[in-house]
Design a protein around this motif. Sequence first.
Motif, mmCIF file in Angstrom:
data_model
loop_
_atom_site.group_PDB
_atom_site.id
_atom_site.type_symbol
_atom_site.label_atom_id
_atom_site.label_comp_id
_atom_site.label_asym_id
_atom_site.label_seq_id
_atom_site.Cartn_x
_atom_site.Cartn_y
_atom_site.Cartn_z
ATOM 1 N N GLY A 17 0.793 -1.225 0.000
ATOM 2 C CA GLY A 17 0.000 0.000 0.000
ATOM 3 C C GLY A 17 0.822 1.270 0.000
ATOM 4 N N LYS A 18 2.100 1.150 0.329
ATOM 5 C CA LYS A 18 2.991 2.320 0.352
ATOM 6 C C LYS A 18 3.924 2.383 -0.852
ATOM 7 C CE LYS A 18 3.277 3.031 5.362
ATOM 8 N NZ LYS A 18 4.187 3.068 6.548
ATOM 9 N N TYR A 19 4.294 1.223 -1.413
ATOM 10 C CA TYR A 19 5.381 1.211 -2.386
ATOM 11 C C TYR A 19 5.063 0.560 -3.727
ATOM 12 C CZ TYR A 19 7.917 2.267 1.910
ATOM 13 O OH TYR A 19 8.343 2.833 3.089
ATOM 14 N N LEU A 20 3.926 -0.091 -3.869
ATOM 15 C CA LEU A 20 3.604 -0.794 -5.116
ATOM 16 C C LEU A 20 2.642 0.062 -5.934
ATOM 17 C CD1 LEU A 20 4.035 -3.395 -6.768
ATOM 18 C CD2 LEU A 20 2.042 -4.361 -5.598
ATOM 19 N N SER A 21 3.094 0.529 -7.114
ATOM 20 C CA SER A 21 2.287 1.457 -7.911
ATOM 21 C C SER A 21 0.922 0.875 -8.253
ATOM 22 C CB SER A 21 3.035 1.836 -9.185
ATOM 23 O OG SER A 21 3.243 0.711 -10.021
ATOM 24 N N LEU A 22 0.851 -0.414 -8.448
ATOM 25 C CA LEU A 22 -0.410 -1.080 -8.769
ATOM 26 C C LEU A 22 -1.418 -0.956 -7.629
ATOM 27 C CD1 LEU A 22 -1.589 -3.116 -10.982
ATOM 28 C CD2 LEU A 22 -0.934 -4.898 -9.382
ATOM 29 N N SER A 23 -0.933 -1.030 -6.390
ATOM 30 C CA SER A 23 -1.811 -1.125 -5.225
ATOM 31 C C SER A 23 -2.062 0.200 -4.519
ATOM 32 C CB SER A 23 -1.221 -2.125 -4.221
ATOM 33 O OG SER A 23 -1.083 -3.398 -4.810
ATOM 34 N N ILE A 24 -1.159 1.151 -4.673
ATOM 35 C CA ILE A 24 -1.286 2.413 -3.931
ATOM 36 C C ILE A 24 -2.649 3.072 -4.132
ATOM 37 C CG2 ILE A 24 -0.425 4.790 -3.780
ATOM 38 C CD1 ILE A 24 2.402 3.616 -4.216
ATOM 39 N N PRO A 25 -3.101 3.318 -5.385
ATOM 40 C CA PRO A 25 -4.393 3.998 -5.528
ATOM 41 C C PRO A 25 -5.572 3.160 -5.058
ATOM 42 C CG PRO A 25 -3.535 3.321 -7.675
ATOM 43 C CD PRO A 25 -2.450 3.080 -6.689
ATOM 44 N N ILE A 26 -5.446 1.839 -5.103
ATOM 45 C CA ILE A 26 -6.548 0.966 -4.691
ATOM 46 C C ILE A 26 -6.613 0.862 -3.167
ATOM 47 C CG2 ILE A 26 -7.496 -1.378 -4.856
ATOM 48 C CD1 ILE A 26 -5.987 -1.595 -7.560
ATOM 49 N N PHE A 27 -5.465 0.685 -2.538
ATOM 50 C CA PHE A 27 -5.433 0.508 -1.083
ATOM 51 C C PHE A 27 -5.681 1.816 -0.338
ATOM 52 C CE2 PHE A 27 -2.698 -3.634 -0.991
ATOM 53 C CZ PHE A 27 -3.660 -4.255 -1.767
ATOM 54 N N LYS A 28 -5.592 2.954 -1.013
ATOM 55 C CA LYS A 28 -5.957 4.222 -0.379
ATOM 56 C C LYS A 28 -7.435 4.255 -0.023
ATOM 57 C CE LYS A 28 -2.428 7.446 -2.053
ATOM 58 N NZ LYS A 28 -1.998 7.821 -0.699
ATOM 59 N N ASN A 29 -8.191 3.370 -0.644
ATOM 60 C CA ASN A 29 -9.625 3.278 -0.374
ATOM 61 C C ASN A 29 -9.929 2.445 0.873
ATOM 62 O OD1 ASN A 29 -12.418 3.632 -0.950
ATOM 63 N ND2 ASN A 29 -12.490 1.711 -2.089
ATOM 64 N N ILE A 30 -8.915 1.871 1.500
ATOM 65 C CA ILE A 30 -9.133 1.084 2.721
ATOM 66 C C ILE A 30 -9.336 2.021 3.898
ATOM 67 C CG2 ILE A 30 -8.109 -0.565 4.334
ATOM 68 C CD1 ILE A 30 -6.532 -1.727 1.972
ATOM 69 N N ALA A 31 -10.463 1.878 4.584
ATOM 70 C CA ALA A 31 -10.749 2.702 5.774
ATOM 71 C C ALA A 31 -10.146 2.071 7.019
ATOM 72 C CB ALA A 31 -12.257 2.881 5.944
ATOM 73 N N THR A 32 -10.402 0.772 7.224
ATOM 74 C CA THR A 32 -9.882 0.072 8.396
ATOM 75 C C THR A 32 -9.538 -1.366 8.029
ATOM 76 O OG1 THR A 32 -12.079 -0.682 9.124
ATOM 77 C CG2 THR A 32 -11.292 1.439 9.994
ATOM 78 N N VAL A 33 -8.630 -1.948 8.808
ATOM 79 C CA VAL A 33 -8.311 -3.371 8.699
ATOM 80 C C VAL A 33 -8.366 -3.959 10.098
ATOM 81 C CG1 VAL A 33 -6.631 -5.105 8.001
ATOM 82 C CG2 VAL A 33 -6.799 -2.966 6.713
ATOM 83 N N GLU A 34 -9.170 -4.982 10.274
ATOM 84 C CA GLU A 34 -9.291 -5.641 11.573
ATOM 85 C C GLU A 34 -8.758 -7.068 11.473
ATOM 86 O OE1 GLU A 34 -13.371 -4.870 13.360
ATOM 87 O OE2 GLU A 34 -13.638 -4.146 11.285
ATOM 88 N N THR A 35 -8.124 -7.519 12.546
ATOM 89 C CA THR A 35 -7.627 -8.894 12.624
ATOM 90 C C THR A 35 -8.150 -9.512 13.924
ATOM 91 O OG1 THR A 35 -5.567 -8.052 13.605
ATOM 92 C CG2 THR A 35 -5.572 -8.453 11.238
ATOM 93 N N PRO A 36 -9.430 -9.886 13.955
ATOM 94 C CA PRO A 36 -10.037 -10.384 15.196
ATOM 95 C C PRO A 36 -9.407 -11.665 15.718
ATOM 96 C CG PRO A 36 -11.511 -10.683 13.320
ATOM 97 C CD PRO A 36 -10.397 -9.823 12.859
ATOM 98 N N ASP A 37 -8.812 -12.469 14.831
ATOM 99 C CA ASP A 37 -8.051 -13.639 15.268
ATOM 100 C C ASP A 37 -7.001 -13.936 14.210
ATOM 101 O OD1 ASP A 37 -9.095 -15.610 13.282
ATOM 102 O OD2 ASP A 37 -10.981 -15.321 14.346
ATOM 103 N N ALA A 38 -6.175 -14.919 14.470
ATOM 104 C CA ALA A 38 -5.026 -15.179 13.602
ATOM 105 C C ALA A 38 -5.417 -15.600 12.196
ATOM 106 C CB ALA A 38 -4.142 -16.256 14.235
ATOM 107 N N ASN A 39 -6.633 -16.082 12.018
ATOM 108 C CA ASN A 39 -7.047 -16.598 10.714
ATOM 109 C C ASN A 39 -8.179 -15.799 10.078
ATOM 110 O OD1 ASN A 39 -6.280 -19.383 12.433
ATOM 111 N ND2 ASN A 39 -5.357 -19.170 10.392
ATOM 112 N N THR A 40 -8.440 -14.612 10.601
ATOM 113 C CA THR A 40 -9.502 -13.765 10.058
ATOM 114 C C THR A 40 -8.974 -12.353 9.847
ATOM 115 O OG1 THR A 40 -11.174 -15.022 11.300
ATOM 116 C CG2 THR A 40 -11.834 -12.885 10.395
ATOM 117 N N ILE A 41 -9.240 -11.820 8.662
ATOM 118 C CA ILE A 41 -8.895 -10.424 8.391
ATOM 119 C C ILE A 41 -10.083 -9.758 7.718
ATOM 120 C CG2 ILE A 41 -7.754 -10.960 6.177
ATOM 121 C CD1 ILE A 41 -5.797 -8.613 6.922
ATOM 122 N N VAL A 42 -10.385 -8.532 8.143
ATOM 123 C CA VAL A 42 -11.545 -7.800 7.663
ATOM 124 C C VAL A 42 -11.094 -6.447 7.121
ATOM 125 C CG1 VAL A 42 -13.797 -6.830 8.232
ATOM 126 C CG2 VAL A 42 -13.006 -8.920 9.387
#
Length: 543
Positions: A140-165
């Motif tokens: 999200g900081k260094y990959l030109s492909l992902s920077i404009p897309i990941f800027k749209n991420i508001a929050t990331v939650e990791t409620p447990d080791a095998n779940t990401i939101v």
Amino acid sequence: MVGGNALIRAIAGAVTATLLATSCGQAPNTAATPSATAIVASAETPRSGGSFVIAIAGDPQTLNLNLTTDTNASYAASGIFNGLVALDQNFLPTPDLAESWTVSPDGKRYDFKLAKNALFHDGTPVTSEDVRFSALDIAGKYLSLSIPIFKNIATVETPDANTIVFTLKAPSAIFLNSLGVAGLAVMPKKLYEGSDPRNNPYNSKPIGSGPFKFKEWVKGDHVTLVKNDRYFKKGLPYLDEHIARIIPDGGSRTIAFQKGDVDYIPGQIVTREQVPDLKKVAGYQEWDHAGAPGELLVYFNVTAKPFTDARVREAFVRAIDQKEIVEKAYFGVGAEVATSHIPKDLKAFHDPSVKLPAFDVAKANALLDDAGLKKGADGVRAKVRLAYANTDGSSKNASAVLRDRFTDIGVQTTIQVIDTTVVANSVFGKGDFDIFLAQVTSKGDPELGIARFYVTSSIGENFGNGSRYTNPEIDKAFADGGSTIDPAARKAAYARVQQILAKDLPTFPLVDKVNLDFARPEIGGVFQAPYEYYRQEVLWRRK
């Protein structure tokens, strides 16, 4: 087009339709249909063991895929990593590290369940924290492909080791597809936390969770990966070794393919004049629409004179006969004249009403006169540098054509050949060029592959906004197109993009092109993904 072996034709424009259908939770339209031979081949029982050798054109810039979109790096190192999803031959997302996922009705929340048995190559478990860190702190900081897309991420939650939101600020038609290994290669947080990822020693000896483990990188010769015996997908990979062999010369790659020293040549580096010789291999396999639609793109450095003036950029564009590029750079194979900054094969977004400046030498000379670039006594009005990467055969051919055409407008052109390992720094980082030629890919969607060339946030990023062009209207148009799942709204946003770029001309698309991948008959499991590097785990050797 192929006698006797697999040929897959990707139907133009269907990529975007499938992306939209998937994002909306609808049943996707299948785009590419394998030939009868390919269907028979897919019923074969894969054989375990053996090595696979793919040709690449030069040393990778890095083996950290969250830092570069370099083709050499992608083919050499993708087998080391997993994304959250994989992409099939129609660009549809399938499980990878994520076993399953759900998307909220408003298209903003994505809940992923990770494979519980996934291990990094050092034996430690892959966790949701590793995914979060890889997405936010590296890609999200260094990959030109992902920077404009990941800027749209508001929050990331990791409620447990095998779940990401992931919760997005606005719906996105392509967020899910951006989570493949080309946009998010999951890496161990513990190896990168507290360091500058761009200078981390593990960039040249990476550890991932993928089907292959890094063995060695011999600069100028090869990158070798070996089978991951603890891979979390049962029975995979089939191969014992995946070797990327560095062969800069197109003719030498063809000879190696004919002799069986190389098993696969990806379309990005297939030299078009060599196609007839590649087809001399008995039983060869070809995909004549591999990957996503792309272009041969002219970057103008809009921060350096004389290209700060839009009249000058238009003059250079009008001096170019695109048909000559198709004939002399591509030999008429897999290429046609580009008519806008979004390739025609992206039918859901291409606007046929947009008109690029037409070939007109008299008009070009008049524009340069108007801009104050008068011819001297020697007939020269300007001197420019035209650069391309040393591994790009089509750009090499095109550069010679452009040099000759620019003499018609009183411009003296010096051709510069830049080593592919320093392109990221010299061209995209420092902007040390006047004109740069590069073959680029759309990645199947304007937001995935085209926005990075023009949005302000991608200036300075590897294969990002190399022209250093900034326009709030363009930033907004791309943001509008990337923040809705409504097809009509996206089409309208990208129509604005094409209209603005046809006027501003920070770049000029010379050619719309398709890739032609070639595989030897001994290799099974080919053409099951847009690019070979997405699904290296399913490749196998028949003998």
